[in-house]
Design an enzyme around this catalytic site. Structure first.
Site: not given
Ligand code: PMP
Length: 283
Positions: A32, A99, A101, A178
């Site tokens: 997505y 379904r 995999h 992150e």
């Molecule tokens: N890290 C993760 C895990 C995310 O889900 C997102 C946002 N979708 C980001 C970083 C930031 O990405 P972006 O700046 O492309 O929205």
């Protein structure tokens, strides 16, 4: 009435019917993107579309449209819903089939859907900053793919929410990766630090814009992972994403960053980011 993207058409929301055996639904087998809309215009659309195709390639899914066609469809989605400020969400799955995999046969077509939402920018958070909490990163090892599988992120964000925090800052052992839906940055002694773009993080489009902004304002960048302790000792911390933009973090697990105040470099980066936002088109 709301309009959606369904494969290569804009349809009414009611016309979108998803098969119960869609692989996105059963396996999270898809990818997505989210793109911000400022003043009716898609922001960094090409970068998001490029990443969409990279994610698709990494999961061996062939998108049956050209990038140009997809761009056109996303533009139509914004227009149909008369979005001024907000964002669009779109995803593609490997399609519907009994379904199993193993990938379905070649005649099963991927299913592309998209939604547009009008939302205001997060002005309060941008101004005041937010609280965050450390949560163990239990996600898989291909966080560079923008996969529909978001359970690791969902559980982390929920934990943060229940602690009264806006974001979960994820860590593998002592290393900060992150946020659950954002990239994490720290400023120490006039240097901007962030995790390198590898398989442990999503290479955020906003992260890229922030690194550009840093260069433009003369803030040196070090793309090197930080430990939790190093992050807590930063002069400034912020998170960045499409919808959160450059959001200051002023508290992590009750420990204040910069005395609970938004830092000067964060403010400069926010201001530089602001210059990149598409202005209203005058008619
Ligand atoms: N890290 C993760 C895990 C995310 O889900 C997102 C946002 N979708 C980001 C970083 C930031 O990405 P972006 O700046 O492309 O929205």
């Amino acid at each position: 009435m709301g309009y959606s993207l369904l494969n290569d058409r804009i349809v009414t929301d009611e016309e979108v019917v998803i098969h119960k055996e869609d692989r996105g639904y059963q396996f999270g087998d898809g990818i997505y993107e989210v793109i911000k809309v400022y003043n009716g215009q898609l922001f960094t659309a090409q970068e998001h579309i490029d990443r969409f195709y990279v994610s698709a390639e990494e999961i061996r899914l062939t998108i049956p449209y050209t990038k140009h066609k997809l761009h056109q469809l996303l533009h139509e989605l914004v227009e149909a819903n008369e979005i001024n400020n907000g964002h669009i969400y779109f995803q593609i799955t490997r399609g519907a089939s009994a379904r199993n995999h193993i990938f379905p046969s070649a005649d099963v077509v991927p299913v592309l859907t998209g939604t547009a939402v009008e939302t205001s920018r997060p002005f309060t958070n941008l101004e005041n900053g937010v609280k965050a909490t450390f949560v163990e990163d239990i996600r898989w090892l291909r966080c560079d793919i923008k996969s529909l599988n978001l359970l690791g992120a969902v559980l982390a964000k929920q934990e943060a929410f229940e602690k009264g925090c806006y974001e979960a800052i994820l860590h593998r052992a002592e290393t900060v990766t992150e946020g659950s839906s954002t990239n994490v940055f720290g400023v120490k002694d006039g240097v901007l630090h962030t995790h390198p773009a590898n398989n442990f993080i999503l290479k955020g489009i906003t992260r890229h814009v922030v690194l550009q902004c840093a260069q433009e304002i003369g803030l040196p960048v070090q793309e090197q992972a930080m430990t939790k302790q190093q992050l807590l000792a930063m002069d400034e911390v912020f998170i960045a994403s499409t919808t959160s933009e450059v959001t200051p973090v002023i508290d992590i697990d009750g420990q204040q960053i910069n005395g609970g105040q938004v830092g000067a470099w964060t403010r400069k980066l926010q201001a530089q980011f602001e210059t990149k936002i598409p202005a209203p088109v005058s008619i």
